[in-house]
Design a protein around this motif. Sequence first.
Motif: not given
Lengths: 294, 304
Positions: B48-72
């Motif tokens: 329940g502590r403030w995490a800021g944008l940490a989850h967004f960062q984790a999600v966006l760095q996950d290749p499941e969300t964004l795999a830079p270099g593979r597209f196109p």
Amino acid sequence: MNGRVRRRVLVPGEARHRWRRAASSLLRHLLAWGLGLLWVVPFAGVAMSALRPSRELLHGWWRLEPLTLSSENLARALDHPTAAMAQGLVNSLRVAIPGTLLPLLLGSLAAYGLLRSRSRARRPLMMGVVLLLAVPQQMVAVPLFRLMRDAGLVNSHAGLVLAHTAWALPWMILFFRNYFATLPREVEEAALLDGAGRWQTYLRVILPMSLPAVASAAALQSTWVWNDFFLALVLVYRPDLLLATQRIPLLRGQYQVDWGLLSSAALLVMAVPVLVFALLQRYYVRGLVGWTLK
Amino acid sequence: MRPLPGRPRRSRRRDPLWLAAPALVLILALVVVPAAETLWLAFVDAGGRWAGLAHFQAVLQDPETLAPGRFPGSPPPWGSLVHNLVWVALHLPLTTGLGLALALLLQEVRGGSLLRSFVFLGMVTPLVVGGVLIRFLFDENAGVIPALFRNLGVESLARTWTAYPQLALPALILGSVWLWAGFAMVLYSAGLASIPRAYYEAALVDGAGWWSRFRHITWPSLRPVTAVVVAMTVLWELKIFDLVYTATQGGPGGASMVLALQMYFYGFRSLDPHRAAAVATLLTLCTLLIGLWFVRTAEGGERG
């Protein structure tokens, strides 16, 4: 009209002109019918696979030799040991009927209240309702599941009906508000002057004048509830309570797909919304157009 | 006009907003509060502590969300966010164009309303069934499309599309075009019917050809319809879930993963409500932008 005028003037070109028009009309018809029939090919495939015995489908459902109709696949889907479609269809009806009537009543009532209100809260409330239309169900999934679990409404059709109702209300309110705004006000004012309350006026005057809108909203909402998958997936997981749509993925085998079985289940689930559409087509289309283009 | 004696006038004074109370309470309890809670979950950690944008960062760095270099350059997976955008980029022009073309074509054809119902069937079909239909359509043994390509001698397309990373996403997108085109067609048909015939008659008198009638009368008259079609279609594309769930489960190897499905997997399979909330918030941000754009164009149109 214009064609007639031109024909009188351009006598020498008349024959060629008519021939060209006939050719272009023929082309239009061929293209239109070709495309329209192409569009139903996948549905024809499902019907063929569902209604013919499996051994006839080995080399593709489009081979029509031999062609025997059989209810073997349908029967297998209806009382499948792990995902019986018969039970699924009953469950879906038990959710779709109240899931249509409840938002219809609450939504139209709210729309009437909001339309006639002079409160300053009216505009921000309407704006909020419109914006909610853009929110995806994923945005509420986890907290909704927790809320329902704490209220003992997970694995209950009543809980799912409530979720569907809340989810449908924003578009219903918008839809009915737009419709009510087109109704003449004289009858309503007369009723109010005669001392009828708002609730009575809504029930006895507004609702009877709005039957086409009610039919449209019912056609759309009943199909959407019946077709829903996500809310059911989140809120209902006890095997005997699963809705018809939820049973379809369960019928897909692990390695080998039994297309006869899967097509039968698909056909059974589709039958209800297709029937609603066929019966209420005018209201369905009018509702969709009216809701979006108004 | 004068009130009848003895009748209470209370109901006339009370503002009718109270009629909306039951609906508003339900919306508040089951839509607004849960949505706010998801927003909250996206910014705090498990304690329940403030995490800021940490989850967004984790999600966006996950290749499941964004795999830079593979597209196109490489075949999918490109990440769910890219898949959603590719979906919009291909599906939006295809369904809008096809819908308009079908509406124009079926306008003056015998049996046009029957053909319109055929095309519209996809819109009535549950998307779960739509997913099954796509699997079926593109199946190596049972499907029409691989069989067609086999006859044409194109062996690379004569297999089960949904089982190969480079073909799964195209199969889903093509299937969704087939299912959704009826929506644009029905709306455009209604729009076409509302254009006054006098416009066309005047243009014919002036000797305008088909193309110039389309460009100067049909297309401008249909602008409000186009705005609706575009807004609703983009919303639909961003929220796509059932279709992918039944056809591929986001596979193979994440090659057809989309945001809505990813949220479900985070939230209900890996039981990580915070990451799920971050994905849901990203998705909602996109849909709300579309919603706001649409409300603004619609209001502008009403006033203008």
